[in-house]
Scaffold this motif. Structure first.
Motif, PDB file in Angstrom:
ATOM      1  N   MET A   1       0.798  -1.288   0.055  1.00 39.85           N
ATOM      2  CA  MET A   1       0.177   0.033   0.128  1.00 39.85           C
ATOM      3  C   MET A   1       0.958   1.208   0.103  1.00 39.85           C
ATOM      4  SD  MET A   1      -2.997   1.513   0.165  1.00 39.85           S
ATOM      5  CE  MET A   1      -4.081  -0.112   0.536  1.00 39.85           C
ATOM      6  N   THR A   2       0.875   1.900  -1.112  1.00 32.46           N
ATOM      7  CA  THR A   2       1.712   3.344  -1.173  1.00 32.46           C
ATOM      8  C   THR A   2       0.902   4.366  -0.742  1.00 32.46           C
ATOM      9  OG1 THR A   2       1.168   3.525  -3.564  1.00 32.46           O
ATOM     10  CG2 THR A   2       2.957   2.152  -2.805  1.00 32.46           C
ATOM     11  N   HIS A   3      -0.336   4.629  -0.625  1.00 32.30           N
ATOM     12  CA  HIS A   3      -1.094   5.602  -0.185  1.00 32.30           C
ATOM     13  C   HIS A   3      -1.036   5.954   1.131  1.00 32.30           C
ATOM     14  CE1 HIS A   3      -3.501   3.887  -3.507  1.00 32.30           C
ATOM     15  NE2 HIS A   3      -4.118   4.878  -3.779  1.00 32.30           N
ATOM     16  N   PRO A   4      -0.744   7.368   1.567  1.00 35.04           N
ATOM     17  CA  PRO A   4      -0.736   7.818   2.762  1.00 35.04           C
ATOM     18  C   PRO A   4      -1.772   7.750   3.721  1.00 35.04           C
ATOM     19  CG  PRO A   4      -1.141   9.582   1.294  1.00 35.04           C
ATOM     20  CD  PRO A   4      -1.130   8.535   0.407  1.00 35.04           C
ATOM     21  N   VAL A   5      -1.584   7.397   5.010  1.00 30.61           N
ATOM     22  CA  VAL A   5      -2.879   7.352   5.630  1.00 30.61           C
ATOM     23  C   VAL A   5      -2.789   8.460   6.872  1.00 30.61           C
ATOM     24  CG1 VAL A   5      -3.574   5.790   7.717  1.00 30.61           C
ATOM     25  CG2 VAL A   5      -2.501   4.753   5.870  1.00 30.61           C
ATOM     26  N   VAL A   6      -3.975   8.929   6.662  1.00 28.97           N
ATOM     27  CA  VAL A   6      -4.053  10.360   7.338  1.00 28.97           C
ATOM     28  C   VAL A   6      -5.132  10.402   8.322  1.00 28.97           C
ATOM     29  CG1 VAL A   6      -3.111  11.644   5.270  1.00 28.97           C
ATOM     30  CG2 VAL A   6      -5.591  11.340   5.314  1.00 28.97           C
ATOM     31  N   SER A   7      -5.661  11.627   9.016  1.00 29.02           N
ATOM     32  CA  SER A   7      -6.594  11.593   9.689  1.00 29.02           C
ATOM     33  C   SER A   7      -7.987  11.958   8.829  1.00 29.02           C
ATOM     34  CB  SER A   7      -6.318  12.821  10.640  1.00 29.02           C
ATOM     35  OG  SER A   7      -6.540  14.191   9.864  1.00 29.02           O
ATOM     36  N   ARG A   8      -8.998  11.737   9.645  1.00 31.47           N
ATOM     37  CA  ARG A   8     -10.404  11.885   8.917  1.00 31.47           C
ATOM     38  C   ARG A   8     -10.578  13.175   8.368  1.00 31.47           C
ATOM     39  NH1 ARG A   8     -14.540   9.025   6.540  1.00 31.47           N
ATOM     40  NH2 ARG A   8     -16.418  10.422   6.523  1.00 31.47           N
ATOM     41  N   GLU A   9      -9.941  14.099   9.224  1.00 29.22           N
ATOM     42  CA  GLU A   9     -10.081  15.643   8.592  1.00 29.22           C
ATOM     43  C   GLU A   9      -9.396  15.821   7.477  1.00 29.22           C
ATOM     44  OE1 GLU A   9      -9.561  14.584  11.726  1.00 29.22           O
ATOM     45  OE2 GLU A   9     -11.494  15.043  12.707  1.00 29.22           O
ATOM     46  N   GLU A  10      -8.207  15.185   7.152  1.00 32.83           N
ATOM     47  CA  GLU A  10      -7.222  15.526   6.168  1.00 32.83           C
ATOM     48  C   GLU A  10      -8.190  14.757   4.647  1.00 32.83           C
ATOM     49  OE1 GLU A  10      -2.659  15.682   6.984  1.00 32.83           O
ATOM     50  OE2 GLU A  10      -3.764  14.266   8.425  1.00 32.83           O
ATOM     51  N   TRP A  11      -8.394  13.488   5.265  1.00 34.94           N
ATOM     52  CA  TRP A  11      -9.121  12.667   4.124  1.00 34.94           C
ATOM     53  C   TRP A  11     -10.475  13.432   3.542  1.00 34.94           C
ATOM     54  CZ3 TRP A  11     -14.026  10.876   3.657  1.00 34.94           C
ATOM     55  CH2 TRP A  11     -14.217  10.139   2.237  1.00 34.94           C
ATOM     56  N   LEU A  12     -11.188  14.242   4.474  1.00 31.33           N
ATOM     57  CA  LEU A  12     -12.446  14.677   4.095  1.00 31.33           C
ATOM     58  C   LEU A  12     -12.051  16.013   3.520  1.00 31.33           C
ATOM     59  CD1 LEU A  12     -15.429  14.726   4.667  1.00 31.33           C
ATOM     60  CD2 LEU A  12     -15.243  16.008   6.357  1.00 31.33           C
ATOM     61  N   ALA A  13     -10.818  16.732   3.572  1.00 33.31           N
ATOM     62  CA  ALA A  13     -10.727  17.729   2.766  1.00 33.31           C
ATOM     63  C   ALA A  13     -10.157  17.299   1.411  1.00 33.31           C
ATOM     64  CB  ALA A  13      -9.538  18.664   3.399  1.00 33.31           C
ATOM     65  N   ALA A  14      -9.589  16.430   1.274  1.00 35.86           N
ATOM     66  CA  ALA A  14      -8.925  15.760   0.164  1.00 35.86           C
ATOM     67  C   ALA A  14     -10.265  15.474  -0.802  1.00 35.86           C
ATOM     68  CB  ALA A  14      -8.000  14.942   0.375  1.00 35.86           C
ATOM     69  N   ARG A  15     -11.243  14.721  -0.101  1.00 32.60           N
ATOM     70  CA  ARG A  15     -12.485  14.251  -0.875  1.00 32.60           C
ATOM     71  C   ARG A  15     -13.216  15.209  -1.230  1.00 32.60           C
ATOM     72  NH1 ARG A  15     -15.241  12.889  -3.778  1.00 32.60           N
ATOM     73  NH2 ARG A  15     -16.949  11.472  -4.017  1.00 32.60           N
ATOM     74  N   ARG A  16     -13.279  16.357  -0.643  1.00 38.51           N
ATOM     75  CA  ARG A  16     -14.214  17.467  -1.131  1.00 38.51           C
ATOM     76  C   ARG A  16     -13.622  17.818  -2.240  1.00 38.51           C
ATOM     77  NH1 ARG A  16     -15.662  19.735   5.043  1.00 38.51           N
ATOM     78  NH2 ARG A  16     -17.442  18.645   5.454  1.00 38.51           N
ATOM     79  N   LEU A  17     -12.289  18.301  -2.183  1.00 39.55           N
ATOM     80  CA  LEU A  17     -11.575  18.915  -3.587  1.00 39.55           C
ATOM     81  C   LEU A  17     -11.806  17.776  -4.755  1.00 39.55           C
ATOM     82  CD1 LEU A  17      -9.909  20.735  -4.450  1.00 39.55           C
ATOM     83  CD2 LEU A  17      -7.785  19.583  -4.281  1.00 39.55           C
ATOM     84  N   LEU A  18     -11.859  16.651  -4.441  1.00 42.59           N
ATOM     85  CA  LEU A  18     -12.118  15.675  -5.528  1.00 42.59           C
ATOM     86  C   LEU A  18     -13.677  15.839  -5.964  1.00 42.59           C
ATOM     87  CD1 LEU A  18     -11.328  13.359  -7.364  1.00 42.59           C
ATOM     88  CD2 LEU A  18     -11.606  11.998  -5.555  1.00 42.59           C
ATOM     89  N   LEU A  19     -14.330  16.081  -5.320  1.00 44.29           N
ATOM     90  CA  LEU A  19     -15.874  16.261  -5.528  1.00 44.29           C
ATOM     91  C   LEU A  19     -16.095  17.220  -6.451  1.00 44.29           C
ATOM     92  CD1 LEU A  19     -18.856  15.230  -4.941  1.00 44.29           C
ATOM     93  CD2 LEU A  19     -18.855  16.811  -2.895  1.00 44.29           C
ATOM     94  N   GLU A  20     -15.511  18.229  -6.212  1.00 44.03           N
ATOM     95  CA  GLU A  20     -15.757  19.398  -7.047  1.00 44.03           C
ATOM     96  C   GLU A  20     -15.107  19.140  -8.502  1.00 44.03           C
ATOM     97  OE1 GLU A  20     -17.447  22.281  -6.262  1.00 44.03           O
ATOM     98  OE2 GLU A  20     -17.837  21.202  -4.516  1.00 44.03           O
ATOM     99  N   GLN A  21     -13.995  18.535  -8.468  1.00 42.25           N
ATOM    100  CA  GLN A  21     -13.541  18.050 -10.031  1.00 42.25           C
ATOM    101  C   GLN A  21     -14.573  17.101 -10.491  1.00 42.25           C
ATOM    102  OE1 GLN A  21      -9.668  16.775  -8.262  1.00 42.25           O
ATOM    103  NE2 GLN A  21      -8.933  18.391  -9.705  1.00 42.25           N
ATOM    104  N   GLU A  22     -15.134  16.154  -9.859  1.00 41.95           N
ATOM    105  CA  GLU A  22     -15.983  14.831 -10.178  1.00 41.95           C
ATOM    106  C   GLU A  22     -17.369  15.711 -10.579  1.00 41.95           C
ATOM    107  OE1 GLU A  22     -15.371  11.224  -7.529  1.00 41.95           O
ATOM    108  OE2 GLU A  22     -16.596  12.856  -6.660  1.00 41.95           O
ATOM    109  N   LYS A  23     -17.889  16.804  -9.932  1.00 44.63           N
ATOM    110  CA  LYS A  23     -19.073  17.649 -10.410  1.00 44.63           C
ATOM    111  C   LYS A  23     -18.606  18.428 -11.734  1.00 44.63           C
ATOM    112  CE  LYS A  23     -21.341  18.531  -6.132  1.00 44.63           C
ATOM    113  NZ  LYS A  23     -21.671  19.339  -4.816  1.00 44.63           N
ATOM    114  N   GLU A  24     -17.598  19.103 -11.997  1.00 43.82           N
ATOM    115  CA  GLU A  24     -17.035  19.316 -13.055  1.00 43.82           C
ATOM    116  C   GLU A  24     -16.938  18.631 -14.316  1.00 43.82           C
ATOM    117  OE1 GLU A  24     -13.184  22.194 -14.967  1.00 43.82           O
ATOM    118  OE2 GLU A  24     -13.350  21.354 -12.766  1.00 43.82           O
ATOM    119  N   ALA A  25     -16.406  17.364 -14.100  1.00 44.17           N
ATOM    120  CA  ALA A  25     -16.537  16.447 -15.030  1.00 44.17           C
ATOM    121  C   ALA A  25     -17.977  15.956 -15.546  1.00 44.17           C
ATOM    122  CB  ALA A  25     -15.525  15.197 -14.761  1.00 44.17           C
ATOM    123  N   THR A  26     -18.774  15.889 -14.475  1.00 41.59           N
ATOM    124  CA  THR A  26     -20.117  15.265 -14.675  1.00 41.59           C
ATOM    125  C   THR A  26     -20.869  16.519 -15.766  1.00 41.59           C
ATOM    126  OG1 THR A  26     -20.409  14.029 -12.791  1.00 41.59           O
ATOM    127  CG2 THR A  26     -22.415  14.745 -13.807  1.00 41.59           C
TER     128      THR A  26
END
Length: 244
Positions: free
Chosen positions: A1-26
């Protein structure tokens, strides 16, 4: 596993950024779909002939009485003993046809292999989708899913032979290629016209492969190139597949 393991808060920030990109792509994909639906159409003038499970058929017969027809140009050349593994992966992902039929749309496969080879391979794979042979007919060449400059000028994904070679895509200048075409029946009865509305090539038909959509949700992704997926009855016996 090469992915970093982070806190829930850090994961949520990264996930929300990806969500904006997903919405743009949609939103962009919705625009592309609208433009695809709005494309003009071309009347099909040639009398194409096929052989299906019930014998000879014309292009209009492939509609089975419905208004729209999606043809997947399944890569299966006359001298092959089995169909392409990549195309087989796509067909394995076809769902219950009742939903397409309920939308007045028929899905059919077309290959250049003789009807006898198609029937044997279809039975082996356990598929129910209608599958027709265009053996000896120009259909696949005219819609640029097959290329042989002795039969017709080379064209694939809307590039001619020179353009394909400039792009290093020499393997698309001869033989079979991934493709899907869409047709519409205009009118009823023997005088109804068949119109061609859309064709896509290369990675275009990839959107029909549900397996990829599932795997794209995972950290490991697709894990193999589409050509490396074997026929579904060969897992454990082969590490990958081929489209010859």
């Amino acid at each position: 596993m090469t992915h970093p393991v982070v806190s829930r808060e850090e994961w949520l920030a990264a996930r929300r950024l990806l969500l904006e990109q997903e919405k743009e792509a949609t939103r962009l994909l919705d625009e592309v779909r609208a433009r695809r639906r709005a494309l003009p159409m071309v009347a099909v003038e040639k009398d194409y002939r096929f052989t299906g499970p019930d014998g000879p058929a014309g292009l209009a017969d492939l509609f089975e009485g419905r208004r729209q027809l999606i043809v997947y140009h399944f890569m299966f050349a006359p001298d092959w003993e089995e169909g392409c593994t990549s195309c087989s992966l796509l067909v394995d992902n076809i769902g219950h046809l009742a939903h397409l039929h309920g939308a007045d749309t028929t899905l059919a496969l077309v290959s250049r292999a003789p009807a006898e080879k198609i029937a044997a391979f279809r039975a082996r794979m356990g598929w129910q989708v209608p599958w027709y042979s265009s053996h000896g007919d120009d259909f696949n060449y005219d819609f640029h899913a097959s290329n042989d400059e002795q039969v017709a000028p080379v064209e694939y994904n809307y590039y001619d032979k020179a353009a394909l070679e400039r792009r290093g895509l020499h393997f698309f200048t001869k033989g079979e290629g991934h493709a899907a075409s869409v047709f519409v029946r205009d009118g009823d009865g023997p005088d109804a016209r068949v119109l061609h509305s859309y064709s896509c090539y290369g990675r275009g038909p990839e959107l029909l492969v549900g397996t990829f959509n599932y795997l794209d949700l995972t950290p490991s992704g697709r894990q193999r190139h589409i050509s490396e997926f074997p026929h579904h009855d060969r897992y454990g016996a082969a590490s990958g597949g081929t489209c010859h």
